[in-house]
Design an enzyme around this catalytic site. Structure first.
Site, PDB file in Angstrom:
ATOM      1  N   SER A  63       1.004  -1.221  -0.487  1.00  0.00           N
ATOM      2  CA  SER A  63       0.141   0.366  -0.545  1.00  0.00           C
ATOM      3  C   SER A  63       0.738   1.150   0.042  1.00  0.00           C
ATOM      4  O   SER A  63       0.090   2.345  -0.586  1.00  0.00           O
ATOM      5  CB  SER A  63      -0.691  -0.033   1.012  1.00  0.00           C
ATOM      6  OG  SER A  63      -2.212  -0.676   0.615  1.00  0.00           O
TER       7      SER A  63
ATOM      8  N   LYS B  44       3.183   6.455   4.711  1.00  0.00           N
ATOM      9  CA  LYS B  44       2.424   5.585   5.362  1.00  0.00           C
ATOM     10  C   LYS B  44       3.116   4.192   5.814  1.00  0.00           C
ATOM     11  O   LYS B  44       3.638   3.177   5.060  1.00  0.00           O
ATOM     12  CB  LYS B  44       2.093   5.308   3.499  1.00  0.00           C
ATOM     13  CG  LYS B  44       1.251   5.122   2.844  1.00  0.00           C
ATOM     14  CD  LYS B  44      -0.283   4.722   3.011  1.00  0.00           C
ATOM     15  CE  LYS B  44      -1.313   3.648   3.255  1.00  0.00           C
ATOM     16  NZ  LYS B  44      -1.532   3.050   3.728  1.00  0.00           N
TER      17      LYS B  44
ATOM     18  N   SER C 224      -5.863   3.309   5.181  1.00  0.00           N
ATOM     19  CA  SER C 224      -5.235   2.469   3.404  1.00  0.00           C
ATOM     20  C   SER C 224      -6.068   1.855   3.093  1.00  0.00           C
ATOM     21  O   SER C 224      -6.589   0.199   2.663  1.00  0.00           O
ATOM     22  CB  SER C 224      -3.751   1.428   4.342  1.00  0.00           C
ATOM     23  OG  SER C 224      -3.264   1.236   3.222  1.00  0.00           O
TER      24      SER C 224
ATOM     25  N   LYS D 272      -0.284   3.608  -3.180  1.00  0.00           N
ATOM     26  CA  LYS D 272      -1.530   4.814  -2.644  1.00  0.00           C
ATOM     27  C   LYS D 272      -0.367   5.997  -2.113  1.00  0.00           C
ATOM     28  O   LYS D 272      -1.112   7.411  -2.804  1.00  0.00           O
ATOM     29  CB  LYS D 272      -2.206   4.495  -0.747  1.00  0.00           C
ATOM     30  CG  LYS D 272      -2.886   3.474  -0.762  1.00  0.00           C
ATOM     31  CD  LYS D 272      -3.918   3.272   0.062  1.00  0.00           C
ATOM     32  CE  LYS D 272      -4.630   1.642  -0.481  1.00  0.00           C
ATOM     33  NZ  LYS D 272      -3.864   0.337   0.030  1.00  0.00           N
TER      34      LYS D 272
END
Length: 306
Positions: free
Chosen positions: A78, A247, A137, A81
């Site tokens: 992720s 993140k 997320s 992202k």
């Protein structure tokens, strides 16, 4: 605390000089220094780091202070992202309404991806969906944003990969806007050095900084949306003083990952740890703490007056 060797002090002094004389980071272009190394041996390493691929850089200049397999292509889960957010933010119009499609919700569910709890037919702004994507997320939010800003998935992926090339990331490729293993575990990939480059670019955007620095975001119910409370998955933000983002990520192939930035005194560091554990996100948080503790050295605090 163990005594620091002359080499370690020299490292600190050099990095401190970079911090004192580096230009402001906000809105500054990202120079091509991702692979620049300090001009003396880096014989000392942060102890106990489990991640097989990692990097730490001085955030203002991008100078790599420490790395492990910095140019090795690995799945990034992720952390993908971050690029999705960059494409949306650079497109603008963050107050545009976006209707969450059934396909966005079903797509995240089909892969067992993390979600923001969105429901088909909900209408949220792009800005609100950025919080839904970056804090919990939400793969459903990533899909909804990609559909709107491509328009369509394929067009959006093209924009993500074009942006990677523009930023000087030749060893990065995106096949999914959320980092899900589609079509397979290794189809989306990057390297530690290039993720640091991406993180620096993203953190130059004040809206991005505000989002990834948030612990929680409450979206009250409205005429076309449900009530939502989105909490960050980034434990470092809660546990490590001075953390400003960025993140987390986790898939079977990528393991647990964390792209992070933190500041102490006049020093700002950015780094990434990849595959710290098969499934324990706390291991990535612990790795990031070890790397940051190694990078934040007393001489830098004294130089900045901290």
């Amino acid at each position: 605390m163990a005594m620091r060797t002359p080499v370690r002090v020299l490292l600190a002094a050099a990095a401190g000089i970079l911090v004192v004389f580096a230009p402001p980071a906000v809105a500054a272009p990202v120079p091509d220094v991702s692979h620049t190394q300090l001009p003396f041996p880096l014989s000392l390493q942060p102890d106990g780091v489990r991640a097989p691929a990692a990097a730490l850089a001085e955030a203002n200049t991008g100078m790599i202070l420490w790395s492990r397999q910095p140019d090795t292509r690995v799945p990034i889960a992720s952390i993908t992202k971050v690029m999705t957010a960059v494409v949306v933010l650079e497109s603008g119009d963050l107050d545009r309404p976006i209707t969450v499609s059934r396909s966005a919700v079903d797509y995240a569910a089909a892969y067992g991806g993390s979600t923001a709890g969105l429901a088909p037919g909900e209408v949220l702004t792009a800005r609100q969906l950025l919080y839904a994507m970056m804090l919990p997320s939400g793969c459903d939010a990533a899909y909804a944003l990609a559909e709107a800003y491509g328009p369509g998935q394929e067009a959006f992926l093209g924009r993500m990969n074009a942006t990677a090339q523009r930023l000087g990331m030749p060893n990065t490729y995106f096949s999914d806007p959320s980092g899900l293993p589609a079509p397979d575990d290794f189809s989306t990939y990057s390297t530690p050095a290039e993720l640091v480059r991406l993180g620096r670019h993203a953190m130059n955007n004040p809206v991005f900084r505000e989002i990834v620095g948030s612990h929680i975001y409450h979206q009250p119910a409205g005429p076309a949306n449900r009530d939502h409370v989105w909490e960050t998955t980034n434990g470092l933000l809660r546990e490590y003083a001075g953390t400003t983002g960025i993140k987390t990520g986790s898939t079977d192939a990528a393991g647990t990952c964390l792209l992070f930035e933190a500041a102490r005194g006049g020093q700002r560091l950015i780094g990434v740890v990849l595959n710290s554990s098969p499934d324990d996100l706390a291991a990535a948080t612990a790795d990031a703490r070890l790397v940051l503790n190694w990078g934040f050295v007393p001489i830098l605090s004294s130089l900045s007056g901290g």
